[in-house]
Design a protein around this motif. Structure first.
Motif, PDB file in Angstrom:
ATOM      1  N   SER A 132       0.807  -1.217   0.000  1.00 23.97           N
ATOM      2  CA  SER A 132       0.000   0.000   0.000  1.00 23.97           C
ATOM      3  C   SER A 132       0.843   1.270   0.000  1.00 23.97           C
ATOM      4  O   SER A 132       2.036   1.247   0.307  1.00 23.97           O
ATOM      5  CB  SER A 132      -0.907   0.010   1.241  1.00 23.97           C
ATOM      6  OG  SER A 132      -0.122   0.235   2.402  1.00 23.97           O
TER       7      SER A 132
ATOM      8  N   ASN B 188       0.532   3.612   2.167  1.00 25.86           N
ATOM      9  CA  ASN B 188       0.927   3.846   3.558  1.00 25.86           C
ATOM     10  C   ASN B 188       2.173   3.052   3.947  1.00 25.86           C
ATOM     11  O   ASN B 188       3.012   3.544   4.695  1.00 25.86           O
ATOM     12  CB  ASN B 188      -0.225   3.534   4.520  1.00 25.86           C
ATOM     13  CG  ASN B 188      -1.333   4.560   4.421  1.00 25.86           C
ATOM     14  OD1 ASN B 188      -1.106   5.688   4.010  1.00 25.86           O
ATOM     15  ND2 ASN B 188      -2.538   4.158   4.780  1.00 25.86           N
TER      16      ASN B 188
ATOM     17  N   THR C 116       5.917  11.457  11.233  1.00 28.08           N
ATOM     18  CA  THR C 116       4.786  10.562  10.981  1.00 28.08           C
ATOM     19  C   THR C 116       3.437  11.210  11.264  1.00 28.08           C
ATOM     20  O   THR C 116       2.482  11.017  10.512  1.00 28.08           O
ATOM     21  CB  THR C 116       4.930   9.277  11.824  1.00 28.08           C
ATOM     22  OG1 THR C 116       6.193   8.669  11.526  1.00 28.08           O
ATOM     23  CG2 THR C 116       3.826   8.288  11.527  1.00 28.08           C
TER      24      THR C 116
END
Length: 165
Positions: free
Chosen positions: A84, A86, A140
């Motif tokens: 993915s 992410n 993050t």
């Protein structure tokens, strides 16, 4: 094929993306690290603000010429084409923050002290884990999401302009 709207698509967008991330990171990570190192008070904060422009230039140079070339080689070794977005972003952040936190634990100390010495090497294993932890979570949770949101909004605006034309 689906074009990713959360990442820069050209050089100008990359400069904007890098500017957002680096400005946010330097202005959050630097004061936090200095606060944990020397105490959270006004004098430490103002001392930190004086060196932030130098650190920012150093960060941009390191990202451009050291971190990005290494990260572009490392990420494909850990992420498959079917993984993915992410997963790719997380590995990119992990490798970028690792490389930059190692270099800036030493170079940032030199900039802050105004001299090159062995002290950052002597304190490295005390300072680096804390610096990495702070930088990883700021990247993050704050800097990267804001920069990706800016790219998404920029690309949506470009699509709206194209549709209206």
């Amino acid at each position: 094929m689906h074009e990713e709207t959360r990442l820069p698509r050209n050089g100008k967008e990359f400069i904007l993306f890098l500017a957002i991330i680096s400005i946010l990171s330097v202005n959050i990570i630097g004061p936090l690290i200095m606060g944990f190192e020397f105490g959270f008070n006004k004098d430490v904060y103002f001392d930190t603000l004086q060196v932030i422009p130098i650190v920012w230039v150093c960060v941009v140079i390191l990202v451009t010429f050291v971190a990005n070339p290494l990260v572009t080689k490392l990420v494909p070794k850990f992420v498959k084409p079917t993984d993915s977005f992410n997963a790719r972003v997380l590995f990119t952040i992990l490798f970028s923050v690792t490389i930059l936190s190692i270099l800036l634990t030493i170079m940032g100390s030199w900039i802050g002290m105004g001299e090159i010495s062995w002290e950052p090497f002597q304190r490295f294993f005390y300072s680096w884990p804390r610096n990495f932890f702070i930088a990883f979570w700021v990247e993050t949770l704050i800097a990267q999401p804001i920069a990706r949101l800016a790219m998404k909004k920029l690309h949506a605006s470009q699509v709206r302009k194209t549709v209206k034309a």
